[in-house]
Scaffold this motif. Structure first.
Motif, mmCIF file in Angstrom:
data_model
loop_
_atom_site.group_PDB
_atom_site.id
_atom_site.type_symbol
_atom_site.label_atom_id
_atom_site.label_comp_id
_atom_site.label_asym_id
_atom_site.label_seq_id
_atom_site.Cartn_x
_atom_site.Cartn_y
_atom_site.Cartn_z
ATOM 1 N N GLU A 29 0.888 -1.168 0.000
ATOM 2 C CA GLU A 29 0.000 0.000 0.000
ATOM 3 C C GLU A 29 0.919 1.209 0.000
ATOM 4 O O GLU A 29 1.706 1.382 0.920
ATOM 5 C CB GLU A 29 -0.887 -0.007 1.231
ATOM 6 N N GLU A 171 -3.671 6.482 -2.461
ATOM 7 C CA GLU A 171 -3.177 5.232 -1.883
ATOM 8 C C GLU A 171 -3.300 4.152 -2.935
ATOM 9 O O GLU A 171 -4.398 3.857 -3.415
ATOM 10 C CB GLU A 171 -3.938 4.849 -0.616
ATOM 11 N N LYS A 281 -3.694 -5.238 14.431
ATOM 12 C CA LYS A 281 -4.341 -4.621 13.269
ATOM 13 C C LYS A 281 -5.855 -4.526 13.441
ATOM 14 O O LYS A 281 -6.513 -5.463 13.850
ATOM 15 C CB LYS A 281 -3.983 -5.465 12.038
HETATM 16 MG MG MG Z 1 -4.832 -0.952 4.257
#
Ligand code: MG
Ligand code: ADP
Length: 494
Positions: A29, A171, A281
């Motif tokens: 990313e 992104e 996460k």
């Molecule tokens: Mg992500």
């Protein structure tokens, strides 16, 4: 958002390299800061390095009642990237609120795109040695950057700088298609080249204009994808490689010790060379994404896309192929010369002026690049212009001076490129001897003085020939035309 079923992606067909019996899986990313003058939803400046909070307006500060207004240039950047990567540019995309709390995010949410991003699919391909590698893209979406917490200048306190809040970002998200840290770095370099080439991002990694998050997991070949850990904010290619390599070793060690990998976000510490867990996460659901009621859907007309397509520069890959087909350059030269637009146009200007594509390529990739590196200069600031290099190359191509003399002249031009090349040849006594009569006399002298070498050559020792050439070159103080010299010597010894 329709996420690909990553669990079903098989191993790469041409056996990926294994690390201690494990296959490495990496997805990226990347946040590319867009080259706009103002922010994505406000008119505040995006200039880097300003006094804290001097470039944050009511919208960036999230004052009550302030409303976002889309920056057209940011959308244009997204379209350019979509066109460059062969993606689908959505005619209608949606902005969404990504909700979370952090002191540098005064609104309490980040405006991003979730279910329908502006750029969908596409790919980035590049060469690893001679094999081509293609990394598929999932999407690229527009979003705003957050502010920054400052810890350094305060004792026992932190400061907040909102200058960066609202800076436009794209992104760019890949499929988990990379199989080694080398591939990951090569992908990042290629993407970096493309975004700077099409001028949507300045690519300044130190200032954070191009930063990558690397998602890394390992698995036994054929097994389902392993659990990934995401290394945040890699802003140098060197650290990227180190961080991923460390992470791979760490994960394998855990698994070999019988432990399980927990999904986490980690940071790389360049001091220790290690990655460290920052937080476990979150899932998308934790962010309570929903369409932003302050912004209408982003609608892009086909006509606008066509206009932008017409303004796109020739892309590096196409230029590379053209360098091979039009100039007859080897693939390697074409790839090297198209590393940047500036290098490519310097090369083309040189060839246009001297017509010697391969010589121009050799000189630019070799002597010129070496001097630029040593002086820490970009080719844009090269003290020797393409026209002057072309002139130098012409004098070599027509046999006036030797290749080695060319280097001496380039040195002189480097410090003062206003001196005429012909004057330099004269004053340094570098004129190549092409006169066959003079060369023959020279050879005769050398043969007489080196009877032993002559005897050895006649006895079948090939090496003795080179020794004689060396002697003759030395006697001419390096100015004999080497081809002519070789031919004449061959004749004499026949
Ligand atoms: Mg992500
Ligand atoms: P999120 O948006 O929650 O971070 P995504 O599914 O969008 O998660 O994936 C983010 C990135 O992680 C993508 O680049 C994807 O290719 C990569 N990725 C997903 N699963 C894995 C995995 N098991 N190993 C390595 N990378 C992965």
């Amino acid at each position: 958002m329709s996420k690909p079923d990553t669990k079903s992606i098989p191993s790469a067909p041409n056996d990926p390299p294994l690390v201690q019996g494990y296959e490495v899986v990496i997805g990226f990313e990347t946040h590319a800061q867009l080259l706009t003058h103002s922010k994505i939803f406000s008119r505040a400046s995006t200039q880097f390095g300003a006094k804290p909070n001097s470039q944050a307006c009511a919208v960036d500060l999230a004052l009550p009642g302030a409303l976002p207004v889309m920056n057209k240039r940011a959308v244009e950047c997204a379209i350019r990237l979509g066109l460059a990567l062969g993606s689908h540019v959505a005619h209608r995309s949606i902005f969404a609120r990504k909700n979370y709390f952090y002191p540098d995010l005064p609104k309490g949410y980040q405006i991003s795109q979730f279910e329908i991003p502006v750029v969908q699919g596409g790919e980035v391909s590049f060469f690893m040695g001679t094999t081509q590698k293609t990394v598929r893209l999932v999407r690229a979406h527009l979003e705003e950057d957050a502010g920054k917490s400052l810890h350094e200048d305060f004792v026992g306190m932190s400061g907040i700088d909102l200058n960066r809040a609202g800076t436009p970002l794209l992104e760019i998200v890949t499929e988990p298609d990379m199989r080694s840290s080398q591939e990951a770095v090569a992908y990042a370099k290629e993407l970096h080249k493309i975004v700077t080439w099409i001028q949507v991002c300045d690519g300044n990694m130190q200032e954070g204009s191009f930063r990558c998050d690397a998602n890394v997991s390992v698995r036994k070949p054929g097994a389902p994808l392993g659990t990934r850990r995401e290394i945040k904010n890699l802003n140098s290619f060197k650290f990227m490689q180190q961080a991923i390599d460390f992470e791979i070793r760490w994960q394998i060690e855990q698994l070999e010790d019988g432990k399980v990998i927990e999904q986490a976000t980690v940071l790389f510490d360049p001091e220790s060379g290690e990655t460290r867990a920052m937080r476990t996460k979150e899932d998308a659901a934790d962010y309570r994404y929903f369409p932003d009621p302050d912004l209408p859907p982003l609608v892009i007309a086909s006509q606008w896309i066509d206009e932008i397509r017409g303004s796109m520069p020739e892309l590096p890959r196409a230029m590379e192929q053209r360098f091979v087909s039009t100039y007859g350059l080897p693939e390697y030269d074409a790839t090297t010369l198209t590393q940047s637009q500036q290098m490519a146009s310097y090369f083309e200007a040189t060839v246009a002026a001297c017509g010697q594509a391969k010589l121009a390529s050799n000189w630019i990739m070799g002597e010129l690049s070496r001097r630029l590196n040593e002086a820490d200069l970009e080719i844009d600031n090269c003290p020797v212009s393409a026209q002057i290099l072309a002139e130098l190359i012409s004098t070599i191509a027509n046999g006036e001076i030797s290749n080695n003399s060319g280097k001496i002249i380039l040195d002189a031009l480097w410090t003062d490129s206003s001196t005429k090349i012909s004057a330099l040849i004269e004053s340094k006594g570098l004129k190549q001897v092409n006169d066959s009569g003079a060369l023959e006399r020279l050879i005769d002298e050398v043969l007489a003085a080196n009877a032993d070498n002559v005897a050895q050559f006649k006895a079948g020792k090939e090496k003795a020939f080179n020794a004689l050439i060396g002697q003759a070159m030395k006697a001419s103080k390096g100015q004999a035309n080497p081809q002519q010299l070789t031919e004449l010597l061959k004749k004499k010894l026949a």
